[in-house]
Scaffold this active site. Structure first.
Site, PDB file in Angstrom:
ATOM      1  N   PRO A 164       0.831  -1.213   0.000  1.00 43.06           N
ATOM      2  CA  PRO A 164       0.000   0.000   0.000  1.00 43.06           C
ATOM      3  C   PRO A 164       0.860   1.255   0.000  1.00 43.06           C
ATOM      4  O   PRO A 164       1.913   1.277   0.659  1.00 43.06           O
ATOM      5  CB  PRO A 164      -0.806  -0.116   1.300  1.00 43.06           C
ATOM      6  N   LEU A 197       5.317   1.901   4.468  1.00 42.16           N
ATOM      7  CA  LEU A 197       5.848   0.565   4.188  1.00 42.16           C
ATOM      8  C   LEU A 197       6.892   0.578   3.076  1.00 42.16           C
ATOM      9  O   LEU A 197       7.307  -0.470   2.595  1.00 42.16           O
ATOM     10  CB  LEU A 197       4.700  -0.402   3.858  1.00 42.16           C
ATOM     11  N   GLY A 198       7.306   1.757   2.663  1.00 37.11           N
ATOM     12  CA  GLY A 198       8.430   1.849   1.723  1.00 37.11           C
ATOM     13  C   GLY A 198       8.075   1.456   0.300  1.00 37.11           C
ATOM     14  O   GLY A 198       8.923   0.942  -0.437  1.00 37.11           O
ATOM     15  N   ALA A 207      10.662   0.086  -2.673  1.00 36.24           N
ATOM     16  CA  ALA A 207      10.547  -1.305  -3.124  1.00 36.24           C
ATOM     17  C   ALA A 207      10.410  -1.362  -4.641  1.00 36.24           C
ATOM     18  O   ALA A 207      11.026  -2.209  -5.303  1.00 36.24           O
ATOM     19  CB  ALA A 207       9.356  -1.981  -2.454  1.00 36.24           C
ATOM     20  N   ASP A 215      14.969   3.404   3.767  1.00 35.72           N
ATOM     21  CA  ASP A 215      14.064   2.503   3.034  1.00 35.72           C
ATOM     22  C   ASP A 215      14.813   1.715   1.955  1.00 35.72           C
ATOM     23  O   ASP A 215      14.720   0.484   1.899  1.00 35.72           O
ATOM     24  CB  ASP A 215      12.919   3.287   2.372  1.00 35.72           C
TER      25      ASP A 215
END
Ligand code: PMV
Length: 325
Positions: free
Chosen positions: A112, A117-118, A122, A163
């Protein structure tokens, strides 16, 4: 580039005919958020269960057709859209010389966005991995991280770099602002549950709120940041020794300090309480707070009851992940 000896990145890619795929995990802050803005350490860990995935299919036409189905975007590079993080990565590889990039790049993600959450890091790491593999380049995690960081500066201005580091290394990272992020090893694997409150909060606003309160009463807030720093040091020590239960207790203590900073809300407190009552070793809000996620350190056999309990306490999305040694 091209140092196959230390390469660990190919393990995250697959090659089938002309099609290469690569993926990269999400991340979560295990402890130390907010205090990290004031020079104290924080620890972030990878979340393997939710990932960004990049696929590159070699083609005969010049250039790269970029397809981002999740956000309904398609464009062709060069030139691609101005100031786009993926263009920065494509250009990085173009500047390396060697074989030209020709084909189709597709990126999907189940991470999301704007949830701490990076997701952007990612995506960047997955794309770096897939393009490196397509060009037959072996990159170390440090190299992957450095290229992804270029993309992150376009997305976030001057991000801390935590991150892209934790995601490229897929390892816990110790982080102090201004210094290089330091991946470290843990003695035993542990299981985390990440539960989203369903409440969106702006990191920028929450951080600004803490700053305003700090300006009103510096000595009180500095003392809280020091207490958090002490906990973060002890969490690292516990993880390095494999003392997972102790790490859990320290995380719960970190949640109390975050409450004292004024960044928790009743929904997050209820989720933390529910997790502890259902047998978690520890639980705390993760990231900016005032919404977003909590992170729960749990014995494997308690995952199911804890998941049920935090859902009852208001959690919406829930992910389970193991942090490996
Ligand atoms: O929610 P995240 O993972 O983006 O983390 C925010 C962490 C803070 O410490 C609150 C802010 C920061 O810039 O470090």
């Amino acid at each position: 580039m091209g140092t196959p000896a230390q390469d660990t990145q190919h393990q995250h890619t697959t090659l089938q005919g002309d099609v290469v795929t690569a993926s990269a995990p999400a991340k979560v802050i295990l402890c130390g958020e907010h205090a990290v803005v004031y020079g104290r350490p924080a620890i972030a860990v990878p979340v393997h269960g939710i990932r960004a995935q990049a696929t590159f299919t070699a083609g005969s036409e010049p250039g790269v057709r970029v397809h981002l189905p999740d956000i309904d975007q398609t464009w062709v590079w060069p030139p691609g859209p101005p100031d786009h993080p993926l263009v920065a990565i494509l250009e990085h590889f173009a500047q390396q010389g060697g074989r030209p990039l020709q084909g189709t790049l597709q990126v999907r993600s189940t991470i999301p966005i704007a949830a701490g959450l990076g997701s952007s890091a990612a995506v960047a790491v997955a794309v770096v991995r897939v393009l490196a593999r397509a060009l037959n380049l072996s990159l170390t995690p440090a190299q992957v991280s450095a290229i992804a960081y270029k993309a992150e500066t376009i997305t976030h201005g001057t991000p801390s770099g935590v991150d892209n580091t934790v995601i490229a290394y897929e390892q816990p990272v110790w982080f102090v602002r201004g210094g290089p992020p330091e991946p470290f090893s843990i003695d035993r694997p542990f299981t985390l549950i990440i539960a989203h409150s369903g409440i969106q909060a702006s990191t920028r606003e929450v951080v600004a709120g803490v700053r305003a309160r700090w300006q009103e009463d510096r000595s009180r807030y500095e003392a809280i940041f020091d207490a958090i720093a002490d906990l973060v040091h002890r969490v690292r020590d516990a993880l390095e020794r494999g003392a997972i239960e102790a790490a859990g207790r320290l995380m719960t203590e970190n949640h109390r300090q975050l409450q004292a900073l004024g960044v928790s809300i009743p929904r997050l407190d209820a989720m933390v309480q529910a997790a502890l009552a259902a047998g978690a070793w520890g639980a705390k809000l993760a990231g900016a707070g005032c919404g977003g996620n909590i992170v729960i350190l749990t014995p494997k056999e308690r995952v199911q009851p804890i998941t049920v309990a935090v859902r009852r306490a208001g959690a919406r999305d829930i992910w389970v992940t193991t942090v490996e040694t």
